[in-house]
Design a protein around this motif. Structure first.
Motif, PDB file in Angstrom:
ATOM      1  N   GLY A  44     -85.513 -36.426   1.700  1.00  0.00           N
ATOM      2  CA  GLY A  44     -86.603 -37.638   1.961  1.00  0.00           C
ATOM      3  C   GLY A  44     -87.621 -37.617   1.771  1.00  0.00           C
ATOM      4  O   GLY A  44     -88.591 -38.601   1.869  1.00  0.00           O
ATOM      5  N   VAL A  45     -88.325 -36.352   1.272  1.00  0.00           N
ATOM      6  CA  VAL A  45     -89.559 -35.882   0.655  1.00  0.00           C
ATOM      7  C   VAL A  45     -89.580 -35.609  -0.560  1.00  0.00           C
ATOM      8  O   VAL A  45     -90.434 -36.338  -1.268  1.00  0.00           O
ATOM      9  N   GLU A  47     -81.789 -39.056   1.593  1.00  0.00           N
ATOM     10  CA  GLU A  47     -81.111 -39.419   3.095  1.00  0.00           C
ATOM     11  C   GLU A  47     -80.179 -40.489   2.645  1.00  0.00           C
ATOM     12  O   GLU A  47     -79.148 -40.456   3.580  1.00  0.00           O
ATOM     13  N   PRO A  48     -79.853 -41.350   1.858  1.00  0.00           N
ATOM     14  CA  PRO A  48     -78.899 -42.377   1.660  1.00  0.00           C
ATOM     15  C   PRO A  48     -77.610 -41.598   1.225  1.00  0.00           C
ATOM     16  O   PRO A  48     -76.588 -41.938   1.659  1.00  0.00           O
ATOM     17  N   TRP A  76     -76.863 -38.258   2.143  1.00  0.00           N
ATOM     18  CA  TRP A  76     -76.500 -37.741   3.570  1.00  0.00           C
ATOM     19  C   TRP A  76     -75.863 -38.758   4.303  1.00  0.00           C
ATOM     20  O   TRP A  76     -74.554 -38.282   4.820  1.00  0.00           O
ATOM     21  N   ARG A  77     -76.306 -40.205   4.537  1.00  0.00           N
ATOM     22  CA  ARG A  77     -75.291 -41.016   5.261  1.00  0.00           C
ATOM     23  C   ARG A  77     -74.069 -41.144   4.707  1.00  0.00           C
ATOM     24  O   ARG A  77     -73.120 -41.376   5.257  1.00  0.00           O
ATOM     25  N   GLU A  78     -74.022 -41.315   3.155  1.00  0.00           N
ATOM     26  CA  GLU A  78     -72.709 -41.526   2.637  1.00  0.00           C
ATOM     27  C   GLU A  78     -71.862 -40.330   2.962  1.00  0.00           C
ATOM     28  O   GLU A  78     -70.674 -40.649   3.336  1.00  0.00           O
ATOM     29  N   ALA A  79     -72.296 -39.194   2.588  1.00  0.00           N
ATOM     30  CA  ALA A  79     -71.464 -38.022   2.893  1.00  0.00           C
ATOM     31  C   ALA A  79     -71.102 -38.009   4.474  1.00  0.00           C
ATOM     32  O   ALA A  79     -69.847 -37.508   4.930  1.00  0.00           O
ATOM     33  N   LEU A  80     -71.874 -38.082   5.457  1.00  0.00           N
ATOM     34  CA  LEU A  80     -71.557 -37.997   6.821  1.00  0.00           C
ATOM     35  C   LEU A  80     -70.449 -39.026   6.962  1.00  0.00           C
ATOM     36  O   LEU A  80     -69.670 -38.762   7.876  1.00  0.00           O
ATOM     37  N   ILE A  81     -70.705 -40.268   6.701  1.00  0.00           N
ATOM     38  CA  ILE A  81     -69.719 -41.311   7.014  1.00  0.00           C
ATOM     39  C   ILE A  81     -68.320 -41.100   6.346  1.00  0.00           C
ATOM     40  O   ILE A  81     -67.435 -41.275   7.196  1.00  0.00           O
ATOM     41  N   GLU A 140     -74.839 -35.586  -8.578  1.00  0.00           N
ATOM     42  CA  GLU A 140     -74.245 -36.639  -9.338  1.00  0.00           C
ATOM     43  C   GLU A 140     -75.617 -37.807  -9.555  1.00  0.00           C
ATOM     44  O   GLU A 140     -75.765 -38.338 -10.660  1.00  0.00           O
ATOM     45  N   LYS A 141     -76.271 -37.997  -8.582  1.00  0.00           N
ATOM     46  CA  LYS A 141     -77.033 -39.308  -8.514  1.00  0.00           C
ATOM     47  C   LYS A 141     -78.354 -39.189  -7.720  1.00  0.00           C
ATOM     48  O   LYS A 141     -79.257 -40.118  -7.609  1.00  0.00           O
ATOM     49  N   GLY A 142     -78.754 -37.509  -7.329  1.00  0.00           N
ATOM     50  CA  GLY A 142     -79.996 -37.572  -6.427  1.00  0.00           C
ATOM     51  C   GLY A 142     -81.164 -37.696  -7.539  1.00  0.00           C
ATOM     52  O   GLY A 142     -81.008 -37.300  -8.606  1.00  0.00           O
ATOM     53  N   GLU A 143     -82.273 -38.384  -7.031  1.00  0.00           N
ATOM     54  CA  GLU A 143     -83.438 -38.577  -7.907  1.00  0.00           C
ATOM     55  C   GLU A 143     -84.679 -38.227  -6.980  1.00  0.00           C
ATOM     56  O   GLU A 143     -84.872 -38.113  -5.795  1.00  0.00           O
TER      57      GLU A 143
END
Length: 217
Positions: free
Chosen positions: A13-14, A19-20, A22-27, A85-88
């Motif tokens: 997140g910095v 963070e999005p 992480w939420r996808e993985a946790l869910i 795959e899609k982290g920026e």
């Protein structure tokens, strides 16, 4: 008055917009063990170490399908996969690092994430050579909001905590930085830009791009 001599970045997140992910993985992983997880639940434990996240939610709603360690490892694999795959990079990461380096500040990274994920992120963003010290709270006695990781990082930089600036996006991280007696920049997600709880930080910004507009000395 103390002047800044080192800047300590959080990671998720910095420097990377994870963070999005992480939420996808946790869910995904919590749902696999029958736990009806949600975006709002993710935000409650944002900034905590993964093992603590799993333990926290197991205490709220125990599951039987997998052990806590199995769930932890499944989440770590999933978030690593998503980031690769899609982290920026977060907007302004490279220019902010260059800016602080041009001022002669030491640069460090202090993250709650596992070492394996830190390495994956830094390799993906080609930032492995930019930090003088890289620390994970994975094997420390305490995670954020405890200040241990920031105090350890300052010691390794040979800089007093009061001469360090922390850049964080989570409330747990902001609390940890303040507890370490460091100056703290909070750059929370957009939905929290006006959240009053982040007023505990010394500076509240909307983007890393704003860092160059502030006289931290």
């Amino acid at each position: 008055m103390n002047s800044i001599k080192a800047v300590i970045y959080d990671m998720d997140g910095v420097i990377i917009n994870s963070e999005p992910l992480w939420r996808e993985a946790l869910i995904h992983c919590f749902n696999q063990v029958g736990f009806d997880f949600s975006q709002d639940k993710c935000r409650i434990t944002q900034g905590m170490r993964l093992m603590e996240v799993v333990e926290y939610w197991y205490a709220q709603q125990p599951w039987k399908e997998k052990s806590l360690e199995e769930v932890e490892q499944a989440i770590l694999r999933k978030v690593t996969e998503l980031i690769l795959e899609k982290g920026e990079a977060m907007e302004g990461v490279y220019t902010s690092i260059n800016y602080f380096q041009s001022k002669g500040y030491k640069i460090a990274l202090a993250s709650s994430s596992a070492n394996s994920l830190i390495n994956a992120v830094l390799n993906k963003l080609e930032l492995t050579q930019e930090f003088e010290v890289i620390n994970s709270a994975e094997h420390l006695s305490f995670g954020k909001p405890h200040p241990e990781i920031f105090i350890k990082t300052a010691q390794q930089l040979n800089i007093k905590p009061v001469d360090c600036l922390v850049i964080e996006d989570s409330f747990h991280g902001v609390l940890a930085g303040k507890a370490a007696l460091m100056k703290v920049v909070a750059i929370p997600e957009e939905e929290n830009h006006n959240n009053p709880k982040f007023s505990i930080a010394n500076y509240n910004l909307k983007s890393l791009k704003e860092l160059e507009t502030i006289d931290f000395d």
